[in-house]
Scaffold this motif. Structure first.
Motif, PDB file in Angstrom:
ATOM      1  N   LEU A 175     -27.187  -7.730  43.417  1.00  0.00           N
ATOM      2  CA  LEU A 175     -27.149  -6.567  44.280  1.00  0.00           C
ATOM      3  C   LEU A 175     -27.639  -6.731  45.618  1.00  0.00           C
ATOM      4  O   LEU A 175     -27.194  -6.464  46.912  1.00  0.00           O
ATOM      5  N   VAL A 211     -21.920  -7.326  36.769  1.00  0.00           N
ATOM      6  CA  VAL A 211     -21.058  -6.799  37.830  1.00  0.00           C
ATOM      7  C   VAL A 211     -20.469  -5.298  37.119  1.00  0.00           C
ATOM      8  O   VAL A 211     -20.422  -4.298  37.726  1.00  0.00           O
ATOM      9  N   LEU A 228     -17.890  -2.544  45.227  1.00  0.00           N
ATOM     10  CA  LEU A 228     -18.186  -3.978  44.588  1.00  0.00           C
ATOM     11  C   LEU A 228     -16.885  -4.445  44.320  1.00  0.00           C
ATOM     12  O   LEU A 228     -16.355  -3.965  43.136  1.00  0.00           O
ATOM     13  N   TYR A 236     -16.447 -11.794  43.962  1.00  0.00           N
ATOM     14  CA  TYR A 236     -17.005 -10.412  44.493  1.00  0.00           C
ATOM     15  C   TYR A 236     -17.400 -10.437  45.773  1.00  0.00           C
ATOM     16  O   TYR A 236     -18.142 -11.309  46.252  1.00  0.00           O
ATOM     17  N   LEU A 238     -19.340  -7.054  48.374  1.00  0.00           N
ATOM     18  CA  LEU A 238     -19.880  -5.801  48.543  1.00  0.00           C
ATOM     19  C   LEU A 238     -19.670  -5.138  49.958  1.00  0.00           C
ATOM     20  O   LEU A 238     -19.900  -5.809  50.744  1.00  0.00           O
TER      21      LEU A 238
END
Length: 250
Positions: A175, A211, A228, A236, A238
């Motif tokens: 993150l 995730v 996300l 991926y 954010l």
């Protein structure tokens, strides 16, 4: 509580944890672990996977089905990635593979307890709280923000809309890396590099499990994520969902 059917292993873990100052209860099978947690929930459960009467995976599955949020550190002799991912997917907070360093286990326990510390209830006899003095000066805020998501690398804290979110070390690493570069597409290989040194058995599937757990913590509807996001075939990213809403309405 330590749930371990190998008496020598259980005694070793007990001694190290007691030396650290913890009160330790040892049980020898999965059913005894469930009964012990239900009778008087401990602050943390060190749980072997291979046990009689009910194995560790079943214990985690039942505890999470009962909405018990007790932190669980799993011990396993299984070295296959599928077994480790299954434990995390069922709700284990961390895992160690045997043979392991007792000192590392104590450090992992310390981290889990600190992250899941329950606030003490105020004592009625304590009287009114004293008037606080001036707040101490705080260091400059180095937190990373993506919309209402806030990631503080210094204090190792995460919040969404002001509500605190508890993340595992692996989840936090992913993150924080993504929050530092919002809207950038991160490949699984790049996210694996963020996990390197923490997870011994890692692959793209490990990233997917992290995730999945992060979405449960930072998304209102984890099956329909707006923060996300999956970039199919790549990885991926954010993003700030408010930006997407503004673009859609313009």
């Amino acid at each position: 509580m330590v749930a371990e059917d190998d008496a020598k292993q259980a005694e070793l873990v007990r001694r190290y944890l007691e030396h650290e100052g913890h009160a330790v209860t040892v049980v020898e099978d999965g059913r005894a672990a469930l009964e012990g947690v239900r009778h008087r929930e401990p602050d943390l459960l060190v749980l072997d996977v291979m046990m009689p009467r009910a194995d560790g995976l079943d214990v985690v599955r039942i505890l999470r089905a009962e909405d018990r949020e007790i932190p669980v550190l799993m011990l396993t002799a299984r070295s296959t990635e599928d077994d480790l991912l299954l434990g995390l997917d069922l709700g284990a907070d961390d895992y160690m593979t045997k043979p392991f360093s007792p000192r590392e286990l104590v450090a992992r326990v310390r981290t889990l307890l600190r992250r899941n510390r329950r606030p003490a209830a105020p004592s009625p006899a304590a009287g009114p709280a004293p008037t606080p003095g001036p707040a101490p000066a705080r260091a400059p805020d180095d937190a990373l923000t993506v919309g209402t998501l806030r990631v503080d690398p210094v204090r190792h804290e995460v919040s969404v809309g002001g509500t605190s979110v508890v993340c595992t070390p692996g989840e936090f690493r992913i993150l924080a890396a993504m929050a530092a570069e919002p809207d950038r597409v991160f490949t699984r290989q790049r996210l694996l590099a963020e996990l390197h040194g923490f997870d011994k058995y890692i692959s793209g599937r490990t990233v997917d499990v992290h995730v999945m757990h992060l979405r449960k913590k930072i998304e209102r509807a984890p099956r329909r994520p707006v923060r996300l996001l999956t970039v199919f075939g790549v990885g991926y990213k954010l993003t700030d969902p408010a930006k997407g809403a503004r673009r859609a309405s313009s």
